[in-house]
Design an enzyme around this catalytic site. Structure first.
Site, PDB file in Angstrom:
ATOM      1  N   LYS A  12       0.829  -1.210   0.000  1.00 22.53           N
ATOM      2  CA  LYS A  12       0.000   0.000   0.000  1.00 22.53           C
ATOM      3  C   LYS A  12       0.875   1.276   0.000  1.00 22.53           C
ATOM      4  O   LYS A  12       0.614   2.213  -0.736  1.00 22.53           O
ATOM      5  CB  LYS A  12      -0.877  -0.025   1.253  1.00 22.53           C
ATOM      6  CG  LYS A  12      -2.127   0.784   1.152  1.00 22.53           C
ATOM      7  CD  LYS A  12      -2.926   0.699   2.433  1.00 22.53           C
ATOM      8  CE  LYS A  12      -4.017  -0.308   2.384  1.00 22.53           C
ATOM      9  NZ  LYS A  12      -4.849  -0.284   3.610  1.00 22.53           N
ATOM     10  N   ASP A  74      -9.336   2.543   4.317  1.00 25.84           N
ATOM     11  CA  ASP A  74      -9.919   1.226   4.537  1.00 25.84           C
ATOM     12  C   ASP A  74     -10.691   0.872   3.272  1.00 25.84           C
ATOM     13  O   ASP A  74     -11.376   1.722   2.699  1.00 25.84           O
ATOM     14  CB  ASP A  74     -10.845   1.257   5.757  1.00 25.84           C
ATOM     15  CG  ASP A  74     -11.008  -0.118   6.379  1.00 25.84           C
ATOM     16  OD1 ASP A  74     -10.000  -0.844   6.494  1.00 25.84           O
ATOM     17  OD2 ASP A  74     -12.135  -0.477   6.748  1.00 25.84           O
ATOM     18  N   THR A  75     -10.545  -0.376   2.857  1.00 23.07           N
ATOM     19  CA  THR A  75     -11.150  -0.812   1.593  1.00 23.07           C
ATOM     20  C   THR A  75     -12.077  -1.989   1.823  1.00 23.07           C
ATOM     21  O   THR A  75     -11.793  -2.841   2.663  1.00 23.07           O
ATOM     22  CB  THR A  75     -10.032  -1.216   0.596  1.00 23.07           C
ATOM     23  OG1 THR A  75      -9.314  -0.041   0.250  1.00 23.07           O
ATOM     24  CG2 THR A  75     -10.603  -1.837  -0.664  1.00 23.07           C
ATOM     25  N   PHE A 158      -3.320  -8.719  -5.708  1.00 20.52           N
ATOM     26  CA  PHE A 158      -3.461  -9.419  -4.422  1.00 20.52           C
ATOM     27  C   PHE A 158      -4.944  -9.493  -4.072  1.00 20.52           C
ATOM     28  O   PHE A 158      -5.795  -8.965  -4.790  1.00 20.52           O
ATOM     29  CB  PHE A 158      -2.674  -8.677  -3.325  1.00 20.52           C
ATOM     30  CG  PHE A 158      -3.280  -7.353  -2.934  1.00 20.52           C
ATOM     31  CD1 PHE A 158      -3.126  -6.231  -3.732  1.00 20.52           C
ATOM     32  CD2 PHE A 158      -4.046  -7.231  -1.768  1.00 20.52           C
ATOM     33  CE1 PHE A 158      -3.716  -5.021  -3.390  1.00 20.52           C
ATOM     34  CE2 PHE A 158      -4.626  -6.022  -1.415  1.00 20.52           C
ATOM     35  CZ  PHE A 158      -4.464  -4.914  -2.237  1.00 20.52           C
ATOM     36  N   TYR A 160      -8.667 -10.035  -3.644  1.00 25.27           N
ATOM     37  CA  TYR A 160      -9.743 -10.523  -4.510  1.00 25.27           C
ATOM     38  C   TYR A 160      -9.480 -10.258  -5.996  1.00 25.27           C
ATOM     39  O   TYR A 160     -10.355 -10.516  -6.826  1.00 25.27           O
ATOM     40  CB  TYR A 160     -11.068  -9.859  -4.100  1.00 25.27           C
ATOM     41  CG  TYR A 160     -11.492 -10.157  -2.677  1.00 25.27           C
ATOM     42  CD1 TYR A 160     -12.140 -11.337  -2.365  1.00 25.27           C
ATOM     43  CD2 TYR A 160     -11.235  -9.261  -1.650  1.00 25.27           C
ATOM     44  CE1 TYR A 160     -12.531 -11.630  -1.056  1.00 25.27           C
ATOM     45  CE2 TYR A 160     -11.615  -9.529  -0.333  1.00 25.27           C
ATOM     46  CZ  TYR A 160     -12.258 -10.715  -0.047  1.00 25.27           C
ATOM     47  OH  TYR A 160     -12.637 -11.000   1.242  1.00 25.27           O
ATOM     48  N   ASP A 161      -8.303  -9.735  -6.342  1.00 32.35           N
ATOM     49  CA  ASP A 161      -8.022  -9.337  -7.731  1.00 32.35           C
ATOM     50  C   ASP A 161      -8.341 -10.404  -8.784  1.00 32.35           C
ATOM     51  O   ASP A 161      -8.910 -10.079  -9.832  1.00 32.35           O
ATOM     52  CB  ASP A 161      -6.565  -8.888  -7.880  1.00 32.35           C
ATOM     53  CG  ASP A 161      -6.352  -7.476  -7.381  1.00 32.35           C
ATOM     54  OD1 ASP A 161      -7.346  -6.767  -7.143  1.00 32.35           O
ATOM     55  OD2 ASP A 161      -5.183  -7.069  -7.226  1.00 32.35           O
ATOM     56  N   LYS A 181      -3.756  -1.093 -13.209  1.00 32.62           N
ATOM     57  CA  LYS A 181      -4.639  -1.133 -12.033  1.00 32.62           C
ATOM     58  C   LYS A 181      -4.603   0.218 -11.302  1.00 32.62           C
ATOM     59  O   LYS A 181      -5.638   0.732 -10.882  1.00 32.62           O
ATOM     60  CB  LYS A 181      -4.217  -2.274 -11.097  1.00 32.62           C
ATOM     61  CG  LYS A 181      -5.117  -2.377  -9.880  1.00 32.62           C
ATOM     62  CD  LYS A 181      -4.744  -3.510  -8.946  1.00 32.62           C
ATOM     63  CE  LYS A 181      -5.449  -3.316  -7.612  1.00 32.62           C
ATOM     64  NZ  LYS A 181      -5.049  -4.266  -6.590  1.00 32.62           N
ATOM     65  N   HIS A 186      -9.969   1.726  -7.066  1.00 32.26           N
ATOM     66  CA  HIS A 186     -10.677   2.389  -5.971  1.00 32.26           C
ATOM     67  C   HIS A 186      -9.706   3.221  -5.135  1.00 32.26           C
ATOM     68  O   HIS A 186      -9.981   4.358  -4.791  1.00 32.26           O
ATOM     69  CB  HIS A 186     -11.369   1.316  -5.111  1.00 32.26           C
ATOM     70  CG  HIS A 186     -10.525   0.083  -4.912  1.00 32.26           C
ATOM     71  ND1 HIS A 186     -10.116  -0.706  -5.963  1.00 32.26           N
ATOM     72  CD2 HIS A 186      -9.962  -0.451  -3.814  1.00 32.26           C
ATOM     73  CE1 HIS A 186      -9.361  -1.682  -5.508  1.00 32.26           C
ATOM     74  NE2 HIS A 186      -9.237  -1.548  -4.203  1.00 32.26           N
ATOM     75  N   ARG A 187      -8.528   2.611  -4.820  1.00 35.23           N
ATOM     76  CA  ARG A 187      -7.550   3.329  -3.978  1.00 35.23           C
ATOM     77  C   ARG A 187      -7.037   4.561  -4.709  1.00 35.23           C
ATOM     78  O   ARG A 187      -6.947   5.647  -4.152  1.00 35.23           O
ATOM     79  CB  ARG A 187      -6.383   2.391  -3.639  1.00 35.23           C
ATOM     80  CG  ARG A 187      -5.858   2.607  -2.239  1.00 35.23           C
ATOM     81  CD  ARG A 187      -4.825   1.581  -1.795  1.00 35.23           C
ATOM     82  NE  ARG A 187      -4.718   0.404  -2.599  1.00 35.23           N
ATOM     83  CZ  ARG A 187      -5.444  -0.698  -2.403  1.00 35.23           C
ATOM     84  NH1 ARG A 187      -6.286  -0.778  -1.408  1.00 35.23           N
ATOM     85  NH2 ARG A 187      -5.310  -1.730  -3.208  1.00 35.23           N
TER      86      ARG A 187
END
Ligand code: IMP
Length: 201
Positions: A12, A74-75, A158, A160-161, A181, A186-187
């Site tokens: 991250k 948080d994701t 990594f 659920y990808d 990606k 989302h991030r």
């Protein structure tokens, strides 16, 4: 100016450093630290019931413990057919005490086995929180839509990808390069907005 990335997760940290600005609008250099620079600090609790609450808890914890402006996120994966699960429990979906990516994916496939392709819509959401010294917390959110595949596709990424098919990209996240990606994730979408806030500090 210093900013603490309130995480131990190296993956991250590397991703965020590519998105966040090196200088603010006044031209001052921004130095990014992370929990890796504070090895004695225990992990913050993620006791919130929403992604936003957990992001705020982590950012506020970082600020409280170090006195440095702190950024956290948080994701969660939201699967419509599962009434929003695994959601805020995405990391520990299969086992409540540990994050096990393969077990989480197997559980997801099992839970979704009765559902056809068109019933497997899902989204990833990242809530990012920036805790400022006065006590204010600024939030930004990023989302990407898709569906859960019926089998694993792709080797990259990594979590659920390999099961998350991104509608706008026409492939799973695990079939994308890191660069691909990071342009749509989302991030990225949450932190791109946060980057604009950080420039104004
Ligand atoms: P975190 O809040 O960023 O730690 O994410 C919580 C959980 O969501 C992780 O443990 C992963 O299972 C999952 N997750 C987060 N981001 C991604 C991603 O980009 N791809 C796949 N899974 C993810």
């Amino acid at each position: 100016m210093k900013i603490l990335l309130a995480t131990h997760n190296k993956h991250k940290i590397a991703e965020l450093l590519k998105i966040l600005p090196q200088t603010n609008n006044k031209g001052e250099e921004i130095i990014y630290l992370s929990f890796a620079d504070f090895p004695l600090l225990p992990e913050p609790e993620e006791a919130g019931s929403t992604l936003k609450e957990n992001a705020a808890l982590k950012a506020a914890y970082g600020l409280r413990k170090t006195g440095i402006i702190s950024l956290a996120d948080d994701t969660g994966l939201t699967v419509d057919a599962l009434n929003g699960a695994p959601g805020v429990h995405s990391a520990r979906y299969a086992y409540p005490d540990r994050a096990d990516y393969p077990a989480n994916n197997e559980k997801l496939l099992k839970e979704l086995s009765p559902f056809k392709k068109e019933q497997r819509s899902a989204s990833f959401t990242t809530s990012a929180a920036l805790a400022l010294p006065g006590g204010e917390i600024i939030f930004k959110e990023g989302k990407v839509k898709g569906f859960i595949t019926q089998e694993y596709k792709g080797e990259n990424g990594f979590g659920y990808d390999p099961l998350f098919f991104v509608t706008e990209a026409g492939k799973t996240m695990a079939e994308m390069t890191a660069e691909e990606k990071n342009k749509i994730s989302h991030r990225f979408r949450a932190f791109k907005q946060m980057a604009e806030i950080i420039k104004t500090l």
